[in-house]
Write a protein that holds these residues in place. Structure first.
Motif, PDB file in Angstrom:
ATOM      1  N   GLY A  68       0.856  -1.227   0.149  1.00 24.40           N
ATOM      2  CA  GLY A  68       0.138   0.103   0.068  1.00 24.40           C
ATOM      3  C   GLY A  68       0.843   1.339   0.010  1.00 24.40           C
ATOM      4  O   GLY A  68       2.117   1.130   0.229  1.00 24.40           O
ATOM      5  N   ASP A  69       0.344   2.270  -0.264  1.00 20.95           N
ATOM      6  CA  ASP A  69       1.010   3.756  -0.166  1.00 20.95           C
ATOM      7  C   ASP A  69       1.233   4.095   1.302  1.00 20.95           C
ATOM      8  O   ASP A  69       0.467   4.785   1.827  1.00 20.95           O
ATOM      9  CB  ASP A  69       0.116   4.728  -1.116  1.00 20.95           C
ATOM     10  N   ILE A  70       2.355   3.577   1.689  1.00 18.77           N
ATOM     11  CA  ILE A  70       2.701   3.540   3.071  1.00 18.77           C
ATOM     12  C   ILE A  70       2.601   5.330   3.562  1.00 18.77           C
ATOM     13  O   ILE A  70       2.179   5.495   4.645  1.00 18.77           O
ATOM     14  CB  ILE A  70       3.738   2.982   3.599  1.00 18.77           C
ATOM     15  N   ARG A  71       3.347   5.925   2.891  1.00 18.55           N
ATOM     16  CA  ARG A  71       3.426   7.288   3.234  1.00 18.55           C
ATOM     17  C   ARG A  71       1.848   8.135   3.409  1.00 18.55           C
ATOM     18  O   ARG A  71       1.832   8.850   4.280  1.00 18.55           O
ATOM     19  CB  ARG A  71       4.006   8.326   2.079  1.00 18.55           C
ATOM     20  N   ALA A  72       1.036   7.819   2.305  1.00 21.42           N
ATOM     21  CA  ALA A  72      -0.348   8.199   2.682  1.00 21.42           C
ATOM     22  C   ALA A  72      -1.139   7.611   3.703  1.00 21.42           C
ATOM     23  O   ALA A  72      -1.649   8.400   4.394  1.00 21.42           O
ATOM     24  CB  ALA A  72      -0.971   7.979   1.412  1.00 21.42           C
ATOM     25  N   LEU A  73      -0.699   6.490   4.137  1.00 22.46           N
ATOM     26  CA  LEU A  73      -1.331   5.936   5.116  1.00 22.46           C
ATOM     27  C   LEU A  73      -0.781   6.565   6.548  1.00 22.46           C
ATOM     28  O   LEU A  73      -1.545   6.795   7.532  1.00 22.46           O
ATOM     29  CB  LEU A  73      -1.276   4.331   5.201  1.00 22.46           C
ATOM     30  N   HIS A  74       0.627   6.631   6.592  1.00 23.35           N
ATOM     31  CA  HIS A  74       1.288   7.557   7.761  1.00 23.35           C
ATOM     32  C   HIS A  74       0.587   8.831   7.938  1.00 23.35           C
ATOM     33  O   HIS A  74       0.220   9.225   9.014  1.00 23.35           O
ATOM     34  CB  HIS A  74       2.591   7.446   7.439  1.00 23.35           C
ATOM     35  N   GLY A  81      -6.906  11.188  10.759  1.00 32.88           N
ATOM     36  CA  GLY A  81      -7.784  11.107   9.709  1.00 32.88           C
ATOM     37  C   GLY A  81      -8.493   9.756   9.847  1.00 32.88           C
ATOM     38  O   GLY A  81      -8.056   9.120  10.555  1.00 32.88           O
ATOM     39  N   ARG A  82      -9.422   9.556   8.711  1.00 34.43           N
ATOM     40  CA  ARG A  82     -10.013   8.437   8.641  1.00 34.43           C
ATOM     41  C   ARG A  82     -10.003   7.771   7.251  1.00 34.43           C
ATOM     42  O   ARG A  82     -10.643   6.700   7.001  1.00 34.43           O
ATOM     43  CB  ARG A  82     -11.310   8.437   9.132  1.00 34.43           C
ATOM     44  N   SER A 298      -7.481  -1.089  12.499  1.00 39.70           N
ATOM     45  CA  SER A 298      -8.272  -0.163  13.048  1.00 39.70           C
ATOM     46  C   SER A 298      -7.710   0.343  14.365  1.00 39.70           C
ATOM     47  O   SER A 298      -7.404   1.452  14.693  1.00 39.70           O
ATOM     48  CB  SER A 298      -9.756  -0.223  13.182  1.00 39.70           C
ATOM     49  N   ARG A 299      -7.115  -0.731  15.233  1.00 34.96           N
ATOM     50  CA  ARG A 299      -6.381  -0.547  16.336  1.00 34.96           C
ATOM     51  C   ARG A 299      -4.840   0.043  16.522  1.00 34.96           C
ATOM     52  O   ARG A 299      -4.457   0.816  17.151  1.00 34.96           O
ATOM     53  CB  ARG A 299      -6.760  -1.771  17.179  1.00 34.96           C
ATOM     54  N   VAL A 300      -4.164  -0.549  15.215  1.00 40.09           N
ATOM     55  CA  VAL A 300      -2.949  -0.290  15.197  1.00 40.09           C
ATOM     56  C   VAL A 300      -2.624   1.101  14.822  1.00 40.09           C
ATOM     57  O   VAL A 300      -1.876   1.749  15.454  1.00 40.09           O
ATOM     58  CB  VAL A 300      -2.405  -1.189  14.029  1.00 40.09           C
ATOM     59  N   ARG A 301      -3.560   1.789  14.231  1.00 36.36           N
ATOM     60  CA  ARG A 301      -3.471   3.246  13.659  1.00 36.36           C
ATOM     61  C   ARG A 301      -3.676   4.054  14.916  1.00 36.36           C
ATOM     62  O   ARG A 301      -3.210   5.250  15.057  1.00 36.36           O
ATOM     63  CB  ARG A 301      -4.506   3.458  12.759  1.00 36.36           C
ATOM     64  N   GLY A 346     -19.797   4.069  16.942  1.00 37.90           N
ATOM     65  CA  GLY A 346     -19.214   4.985  15.878  1.00 37.90           C
ATOM     66  C   GLY A 346     -18.171   4.246  14.912  1.00 37.90           C
ATOM     67  O   GLY A 346     -17.721   4.879  13.955  1.00 37.90           O
ATOM     68  N   GLU A 347     -18.027   2.992  14.768  1.00 36.82           N
ATOM     69  CA  GLU A 347     -16.820   2.539  14.091  1.00 36.82           C
ATOM     70  C   GLU A 347     -17.659   1.137  13.427  1.00 36.82           C
ATOM     71  O   GLU A 347     -18.377   0.559  14.008  1.00 36.82           O
ATOM     72  CB  GLU A 347     -15.857   1.972  14.940  1.00 36.82           C
ATOM     73  N   ARG A 348     -17.266   1.015  11.981  1.00 41.78           N
ATOM     74  CA  ARG A 348     -17.901   0.129  11.338  1.00 41.78           C
ATOM     75  C   ARG A 348     -17.235  -1.168  11.359  1.00 41.78           C
ATOM     76  O   ARG A 348     -15.860  -0.955  10.811  1.00 41.78           O
ATOM     77  CB  ARG A 348     -18.416   0.601   9.823  1.00 41.78           C
ATOM     78  N   GLU A 349     -17.595  -2.126  11.707  1.00 43.15           N
ATOM     79  CA  GLU A 349     -17.120  -3.292  11.202  1.00 43.15           C
ATOM     80  C   GLU A 349     -16.945  -3.904   9.758  1.00 43.15           C
ATOM     81  O   GLU A 349     -17.737  -3.237   8.884  1.00 43.15           O
ATOM     82  CB  GLU A 349     -17.807  -4.730  11.933  1.00 43.15           C
ATOM     83  N   LEU A 350     -15.938  -4.445   9.333  1.00 46.42           N
ATOM     84  CA  LEU A 350     -15.691  -4.798   7.637  1.00 46.42           C
ATOM     85  C   LEU A 350     -17.115  -5.701   7.489  1.00 46.42           C
ATOM     86  O   LEU A 350     -17.657  -5.435   6.510  1.00 46.42           O
ATOM     87  CB  LEU A 350     -14.431  -5.423   7.508  1.00 46.42           C
ATOM     88  N   GLY A 351     -17.302  -6.634   8.330  1.00 49.93           N
ATOM     89  CA  GLY A 351     -18.619  -7.554   8.024  1.00 49.93           C
ATOM     90  C   GLY A 351     -18.550  -8.364   6.864  1.00 49.93           C
ATOM     91  O   GLY A 351     -19.604  -8.465   6.368  1.00 49.93           O
ATOM     92  N   LEU A 352     -17.479  -8.937   6.301  1.00 51.65           N
ATOM     93  CA  LEU A 352     -17.377  -9.801   5.216  1.00 51.65           C
ATOM     94  C   LEU A 352     -17.927 -11.189   5.549  1.00 51.65           C
ATOM     95  O   LEU A 352     -18.558 -11.683   4.647  1.00 51.65           O
ATOM     96  CB  LEU A 352     -15.892  -9.750   4.700  1.00 51.65           C
ATOM     97  N   ALA A 353     -17.492 -11.606   6.723  1.00 57.28           N
ATOM     98  CA  ALA A 353     -18.139 -13.076   7.152  1.00 57.28           C
ATOM     99  C   ALA A 353     -19.568 -13.251   7.419  1.00 57.28           C
ATOM    100  O   ALA A 353     -20.158 -12.111   7.745  1.00 57.28           O
ATOM    101  CB  ALA A 353     -17.423 -13.573   8.425  1.00 57.28           C
ATOM    102  N   PRO A 354     -20.293 -14.344   7.116  1.00 55.07           N
ATOM    103  CA  PRO A 354     -21.558 -14.453   7.126  1.00 55.07           C
ATOM    104  C   PRO A 354     -22.041 -14.252   8.535  1.00 55.07           C
ATOM    105  O   PRO A 354     -23.120 -13.472   8.648  1.00 55.07           O
ATOM    106  CB  PRO A 354     -21.691 -15.957   6.668  1.00 55.07           C
ATOM    107  N   ASP A 355     -21.383 -14.743   9.667  1.00 58.11           N
ATOM    108  CA  ASP A 355     -21.421 -14.394  10.853  1.00 58.11           C
ATOM    109  C   ASP A 355     -20.909 -13.384  11.137  1.00 58.11           C
ATOM    110  O   ASP A 355     -19.725 -13.259  11.408  1.00 58.11           O
ATOM    111  CB  ASP A 355     -21.528 -15.823  11.528  1.00 58.11           C
ATOM    112  N   PRO A 356     -21.414 -12.376  12.126  1.00 64.91           N
ATOM    113  CA  PRO A 356     -20.740 -11.039  12.199  1.00 64.91           C
ATOM    114  C   PRO A 356     -19.769 -11.451  13.481  1.00 64.91           C
ATOM    115  O   PRO A 356     -19.007 -10.440  13.576  1.00 64.91           O
ATOM    116  CB  PRO A 356     -21.920 -10.107  12.848  1.00 64.91           C
ATOM    117  N   ASP A 357     -20.022 -12.390  14.159  1.00 65.69           N
ATOM    118  CA  ASP A 357     -19.371 -12.927  15.169  1.00 65.69           C
ATOM    119  C   ASP A 357     -18.314 -13.896  14.982  1.00 65.69           C
ATOM    120  O   ASP A 357     -17.160 -14.334  15.863  1.00 65.69           O
ATOM    121  CB  ASP A 357     -20.099 -13.264  16.592  1.00 65.69           C
ATOM    122  N   ALA A 358     -17.910 -13.943  13.541  1.00 65.41           N
ATOM    123  CA  ALA A 358     -16.892 -15.057  13.246  1.00 65.41           C
ATOM    124  C   ALA A 358     -15.574 -14.740  13.690  1.00 65.41           C
ATOM    125  O   ALA A 358     -14.856 -15.562  13.349  1.00 65.41           O
ATOM    126  CB  ALA A 358     -17.146 -15.517  11.684  1.00 65.41           C
TER     127      ALA A 358
END
Length: 360
Positions: A68-74, A81-82, A298-301, A346-358
Motif C-alpha cells: 500500500g501507499d505507506i506514506r499516505a497511510l502514515h 484522519g479516517r 483499526s487499532r494499530v493506527r 461509531g466504528e463500522r466493522e468490515l462485515g465480510l463473514a456471514p456470521d458477524p461474530d465469526a
C-alpha cells in the motif's frame, strides 16, 4: 490522459483482460484509487463472457507491487484522519473478490511483491513467480501487523514457516513462495511475454490454466526446506518471549539471525502478529480473517508504533525506531486482546463473514 498518468491500465488481449499496476517509480504501490479501479475492472470481467482470464502485472522492472501507499497511510494516521480506514475497507473487500473470482486470475508475481502486493496476487487462482520474485509481509518492521489476508496465507504454510515469515517479515524467493503456498508455478521472467500471449489466445478457462502449466519450470533452490527443523522447533509456542529464547538457544546460525531481527521489531506488532496468525489458523474463511484484520488495523493506527516505524524506515530512514513500549515484557495479554475486540460505537466493522461474530 495518457498511459503514464493512469495508475491502472486495462487492455483486452484476445480473450484475456490484462491489468497493469502503473506506478513504476513507487514499485506500483497501491493507492485508494487503484484499489477501486481494480475492483471495478474485476466486476466487469466477471460479467463479460468474452473474457476467459484476467492477468495482473506491474509496470517497470522492479516488481509487481511493493504494498500500500505507506506514506499516505502514515500521513493520514498522524493527522488523525479516517482515509486509511476507508482504504483498508475497500482493499480487504478487493482481496475477498480476488479469492472468489470465478475465472482464472493469473498474477505475475515478478520482482518485489510485498504487503498489499501479496493481497492482490496470492489470493488469485493462478499465481506465478519468477527467479526474480521477492515475496514478503514485512509489516512488523514498521510497527504494523500483516493484513490483506496475509495472516491466513501464512497460517496455512507448512509447519511454522508462516509464523517465521510473519514475525521477521523476511522476503522469500520463488521456491520458498511455492513451498509456503504463496504461489503455484515458477515461470522464468524471460518467458512471461510468451505466457501472456498464450493466455490471450486461450479460448476457455481450462486452456488458460493449461497454458500456465505448460510454461512452468522448476525454480532455483530455496532456503526454507533445509531450515524446517529449527524453525518448527523454535516457533511452535504461543509467546514471542519463548520464541526468542528458543531462537537464541538454537545451534543453528540462522536462528540467531532471526532472534536479532525480532529484537529490532515493534514489540506490540510482534505480539499482535503472533496472536493474529494463531487465530487465523482457527477461522473458517478468508472473509472471517479479513474481518479480524480490519479490527486489528483499526487499532494499530491508534498506537504510536506505526507512525514511528514508517518515519524511521521510510521517511527519515535512520533505521532507529523508538518503539512504545520498548520491550516484550511491557506488552501484556490485555493489550493484545484489545486489538481483536469488536469495534466500538461509531466504528463500522468490515462485515465480510456471514456470521458477524465469526472473527471474534
Amino acid at each position: 490522459m495518457n498511459d503514464d498518468d493512469r495508475p491502472v491500465l486495462l487492455e483486452a488481449r484476445g480473450r484475456s483482460l490484462h491489468i497493469t499496476l502503473n506506478r513504476p517509480r513507487a514499485i506500483n504501490a497501491l493507492t485508494h484509487t487503484m484499489v477501486r479501479l481494480l475492483d471495478e475492472a474485476l466486476a466487469g470481467a466477471e460479467r463479460d463472457e468474452a473474457v476467459t482470464s484476467v492477468v495482473l502485472s506491474g509496470a517497470g522492472e522492479r516488481g509487481l507491487c511493493a504494498g500500500g501507499d505507506i506514506r499516505a497511510l502514515h500521513d493520514d494516521t498522524r493527522a488523525g484522519g479516517r482515509d486509511s480506514l476507508e482504504f483498508w475497507r475497500d482493499e480487504y473487500r478487493l482481496n475477498a473478490r480476488i479469492a472468489r473470482f470465478p475465472k482464472p486470475y493469473v498474477a505475475l508475481m515478478d520482482g518485489i511483491v510485498m504487503g498489499g502486493g501479496v493481497g492482490v496476487s496470492a489470493h488469485g487462482s493462478v499465481r506465478v513467480v519468477t527467479e526474480r520474485s521477492r515475496v514478503a509481509m514485512p509489516e512488523t518492521g514498521i510497527g504494523f501487523v500483516p493484513d490483506v489476508g496475509g495472516t491466513r496465507l501464512l497460517a496455512r504454510a507448512p509447519g511454522e514457516l508462516g509464523t517465521h515469515l510473519a514475525l521477521t517479515g523476511r522476503a522469500v524467493g520463488a521456491a520458498d513462495a511455492l513451498l509456503c503456498g504463496l504461489a503455484d508455478h515458477h515461470v522464468p521472467a524471460r518467458r512471461l511475454p510468451e505466457l501472456t500471449a498464450a493466455l490471450a489466445a486461450s479460448e476457455t478457462a481450462e486452456d488458460a490454466r493449461r497454458s500456465v502449466r505448460g510454461f512452468a519450470e522448476e525454480p532455483p533452490a530455496g532456503e526454507l526446506a533445509a531450515q524446517r527443523d529449527w524453525i518448527d522447533a523454535c516457533y511452535a509456542v504461543d509467546t514471542v518471549e519463548e520464541i526468542v529464547r528458543r531462537l537464541r538457544d538454537s545451534a543453528a546460525p540462522a536462528a540467531a539471525r532471526a532472534a536479532s531481527e525480532l529484537s529490532a521489531r515493534s514489540p506490540v506488532a510482534l505480539k499482535v502478529t503472533l496472536a493474529a496468525v494463531r487465530r487465523a489458523a482457527r477461522l473458517g474463511s478468508l472473509e472471517a480473517v479479513l474481518d479480524q484484520e480490519y479490527r486489528v488495523s483499526s487499532r494499530v493506527r491508534e498506537e504510536p508504533d506505526f507512525v514511528e516505524g514508517v518515519r524511521a524506515r521510510i521517511i527519515d530512514k535512520d533505521g532507529s525506531p523508538q518503539w512504545k513500549p520498548a520491550t516484550l515484557a511491557e506488552v501484556d495479554d490485555r493489550t493484545v486482546a484489545r486489538f481483536f475486540a469488536p469495534l466500538g460505537p461509531g466504528e463500522r466493522e468490515l462485515g465480510l463473514a456471514p456470521d458477524p461474530d465469526a472473527a471474534t
